[in-house]
Design a protein around this motif. Structure first.
Motif, PDB file in Angstrom:
ATOM      1  N   TYR A  81      11.071  14.372  -1.191  1.00 28.54           N
ATOM      2  CA  TYR A  81      12.027  13.288  -1.468  1.00 28.54           C
ATOM      3  C   TYR A  81      11.385  11.931  -1.165  1.00 28.54           C
ATOM      4  N   ILE A  82      10.745  11.832   0.013  1.00 26.62           N
ATOM      5  CA  ILE A  82      10.143  10.556   0.427  1.00 26.62           C
ATOM      6  C   ILE A  82       9.014  10.174  -0.528  1.00 26.62           C
ATOM      7  N   ALA A  83       8.239  11.179  -0.988  1.00 25.22           N
ATOM      8  CA  ALA A  83       7.157  10.903  -1.940  1.00 25.22           C
ATOM      9  C   ALA A  83       7.716  10.294  -3.223  1.00 25.22           C
ATOM     10  N   GLU A  84       8.773  10.865  -3.745  1.00 30.54           N
ATOM     11  CA  GLU A  84       9.366  10.344  -4.988  1.00 30.54           C
ATOM     12  C   GLU A  84       9.889   8.925  -4.796  1.00 30.54           C
ATOM     13  N   GLU A  85      10.567   8.691  -3.679  1.00 32.99           N
ATOM     14  CA  GLU A  85      11.131   7.359  -3.442  1.00 32.99           C
ATOM     15  C   GLU A  85      10.037   6.315  -3.202  1.00 32.99           C
ATOM     16  N   ALA A  86       8.929   6.744  -2.574  1.00 31.17           N
ATOM     17  CA  ALA A  86       7.849   5.801  -2.234  1.00 31.17           C
ATOM     18  C   ALA A  86       6.817   5.675  -3.354  1.00 31.17           C
ATOM     19  N   THR A 107       0.853  -1.195   0.000  1.00 30.63           N
ATOM     20  CA  THR A 107       0.000   0.000   0.000  1.00 30.63           C
ATOM     21  C   THR A 107       0.892   1.250   0.000  1.00 30.63           C
ATOM     22  N   ALA A 108       0.285   2.390  -0.281  1.00 30.02           N
ATOM     23  CA  ALA A 108       1.038   3.651  -0.256  1.00 30.02           C
ATOM     24  C   ALA A 108       1.630   3.877   1.137  1.00 30.02           C
ATOM     25  N   PHE A 109       0.843   3.558   2.169  1.00 30.24           N
ATOM     26  CA  PHE A 109       1.328   3.742   3.543  1.00 30.24           C
ATOM     27  C   PHE A 109       2.553   2.853   3.805  1.00 30.24           C
ATOM     28  N   ASP A 110       2.473   1.585   3.358  1.00 32.51           N
ATOM     29  CA  ASP A 110       3.622   0.667   3.525  1.00 32.51           C
ATOM     30  C   ASP A 110       4.880   1.249   2.898  1.00 32.51           C
ATOM     31  N   ARG A 111       4.719   1.804   1.688  1.00 32.02           N
ATOM     32  CA  ARG A 111       5.902   2.295   0.960  1.00 32.02           C
ATOM     33  C   ARG A 111       6.491   3.539   1.636  1.00 32.02           C
ATOM     34  N   VAL A 112       5.621   4.427   2.075  1.00 34.32           N
ATOM     35  CA  VAL A 112       6.116   5.622   2.770  1.00 34.32           C
ATOM     36  C   VAL A 112       6.840   5.193   4.055  1.00 34.32           C
ATOM     37  N   VAL A 158       4.567   7.822  -4.416  1.00 33.86           N
ATOM     38  CA  VAL A 158       3.257   8.362  -4.034  1.00 33.86           C
ATOM     39  C   VAL A 158       3.268   9.869  -4.289  1.00 33.86           C
ATOM     40  N   SER A 159       2.090  10.493  -4.224  1.00 29.72           N
ATOM     41  CA  SER A 159       2.044  11.948  -4.390  1.00 29.72           C
ATOM     42  C   SER A 159       2.597  12.617  -3.127  1.00 29.72           C
ATOM     43  N   GLU A 160       2.966  13.873  -3.266  1.00 27.23           N
ATOM     44  CA  GLU A 160       3.524  14.578  -2.105  1.00 27.23           C
ATOM     45  C   GLU A 160       2.467  14.730  -1.006  1.00 27.23           C
ATOM     46  N   HIS A 195       2.865  13.339   2.690  1.00 27.24           N
ATOM     47  CA  HIS A 195       2.757  14.251   3.833  1.00 27.24           C
ATOM     48  C   HIS A 195       1.768  13.694   4.870  1.00 27.24           C
ATOM     49  N   ASN A 196       0.612  13.213   4.409  1.00 30.35           N
ATOM     50  CA  ASN A 196      -0.394  12.673   5.334  1.00 30.35           C
ATOM     51  C   ASN A 196       0.127  11.449   6.099  1.00 30.35           C
ATOM     52  N   HIS A 197       0.775  10.542   5.363  1.00 25.78           N
ATOM     53  CA  HIS A 197       1.298   9.332   6.019  1.00 25.78           C
ATOM     54  C   HIS A 197       2.457   9.664   6.956  1.00 25.78           C
ATOM     55  N   LEU A 198       3.291  10.609   6.554  1.00 23.66           N
ATOM     56  CA  LEU A 198       4.414  10.999   7.419  1.00 23.66           C
ATOM     57  C   LEU A 198       3.904  11.614   8.718  1.00 23.66           C
TER      58      LEU A 198
END
Lengths: 150, 209
Positions: free
Chosen positions: B71-76, B51-56, B78-80, B84-87
């Motif tokens: 940076y984390i969005a690009e690596e995971a 899931t997007a959460f798993d990847r973040v 997912v959208s920024e 941001h929400n998952h972080l």
């Protein structure tokens, strides 16, 4: 802690290479466990305090009549200014032996390279990793492995 | 995707133009030349199985330095906004922590959370005696490194790695210095687990013999 609370830490680059290496290996282990071509994963020298990850690859998932193979992973974090070094190395029962590595070597420009045993020696070619984050590298290398073995 | 062999050498003006077009639109990933709009290798499979959460989370937990949400969005992948929400959630759970300078907010793994996670694994999976044996093994590894290189710390060994004559020697020293650092980190958690085993095991509702 909230994202923008007054309790935010000052940006001091709280870098701890010891813990970063540990967390990288832990994350690699988790990603290997999730990957569909991996049948089992273990840490070495101990399954709880490890410096190396070894994963068995399902031969039927990466090719027809492919022998059983093992992926061995190491990851090294140094100073913040230093790039991470890592090795993902694969070998199977037929003697096929190759690896995607990122570290100093004298064979190609840069750190990233692919090496494959040919007779008694390795042959090398440059390899550009799409990411240097541990989780991403796992999925990238396993896709490369599937492409090469198929 | 184009095979590597279609990356032409320029001999004529047209070929130079073609090469420029390829450089502007394609990027080499591993053994293939890929269109810049294609996903980097492995990312489609990663997205399929997580899931997007798993990847973040998987990117954020293993960062070796504080990074921005972008940076984390690009690596995971997912959208920024998603990142941001998952972080934010991960920071609220103390899995990661925020660090800031005058201009931006960055994220890095929470060192205390990581330490307790390892501690929990040790208490959960080992008896007190097994932990003592693991400690002895780690101490042996550290002593072997000290004896082999006649230096007191992994930092000294890393310094020596900058003075070698070949890349292979450099890498060998970096590997051993990293193993040594890792042993010290693991040993410090093991000692915590051993010293407080009964208390932690009781809190966790388990007590090995």
């Amino acid at each position: 802690m909230g994202v923008c609370t007054p309790n935010m830490y000052a940006f001091d680059g709280g870098h701890d290479p010891q813990q970063a290496s540990h967390e990288a290996l832990r994350q690699i282990r988790e990603q290997l466990t999730r990957h569909p071509v991996i049948t089992s994963v273990e840490g070495l020298p101990h399954d709880t305090v490890y410096k190396e990850i070894r994963a068995d690859v399902d031969p039927s998932a990466i090719g027809t009549e492919t022998p059983s193979g093992t992926l061995t992973v190491r990851w090294f974090v140094g100073d913040p200014t230093d790039p991470a070094r890592f090795t993902f190395h694969y070998s199977d029962e037929s003697g096929f032996d190759c690896g995607w590595h990122h570290h100093e070597q004298d064979h190609v420009d840069g750190f990233g390279h692919y090496q494959k045993r040919d007779g008694g020696n390795y042959v090398y070619e440059a390899f550009q990793f799409g990411s240097k984050e541990p989780a991403r590298v796992v999925w990238e290398v396993l896709e490369e492995l599937q492409t090469i073995v198929e | 995707m184009l095979p590597v062999s279609t990356f032409p050498f320029a001999r004529t003006t047209d070929e130079v133009k073609t090469n420029k077009w390829i450089r502007d639109n394609f990027i080499r990933f591993g053994t293939e030349i890929r269109h810049m709009e294609d996903s980097p290798r492995g990312v489609e499979a990663w997205k399929e199985h997580t899931t997007a959460f798993d990847r973040v989370r998987s990117i954020a937990e293993a960062l070796d330095q504080a990074r921005s949400a972008k940076y984390i969005a690009e690596e995971a992948a997912v959208s920024e906004t998603t990142a941001h929400n998952h972080l934010k959630r991960l920071a609220e759970m103390n899995v990661i922590r925020t660090v800031a300078d005058e201009n931006a907010t960055y994220y890095e793994p929470d060192p205390l959370y990581g330490r307790f996670r390892t501690l929990r694994g040790l208490i959960e999976n080992h008896t007190h005696q097994e932990l003592l044996e693991l400690k002895a093994d780690l101490q042996q590894q550290i002593e072997a490194c000290q004896e082999q290189y006649e230096v007191h710390s992994p930092t000294d060994l890393r310094a020596r790695a900058t003075e070698t004559e070949t890349a292979a020697e450099t890498m060998e020293l970096i590997e051993d210095a990293s193993d040594w650092q890792l042993s010290r980190y693991q040993l410090s958690i093991l000692e915590d687990a051993i010293d407080n085993y009964e208390e932690y095991a009781a809190i966790d509702g388990r007590l090995h013999a």
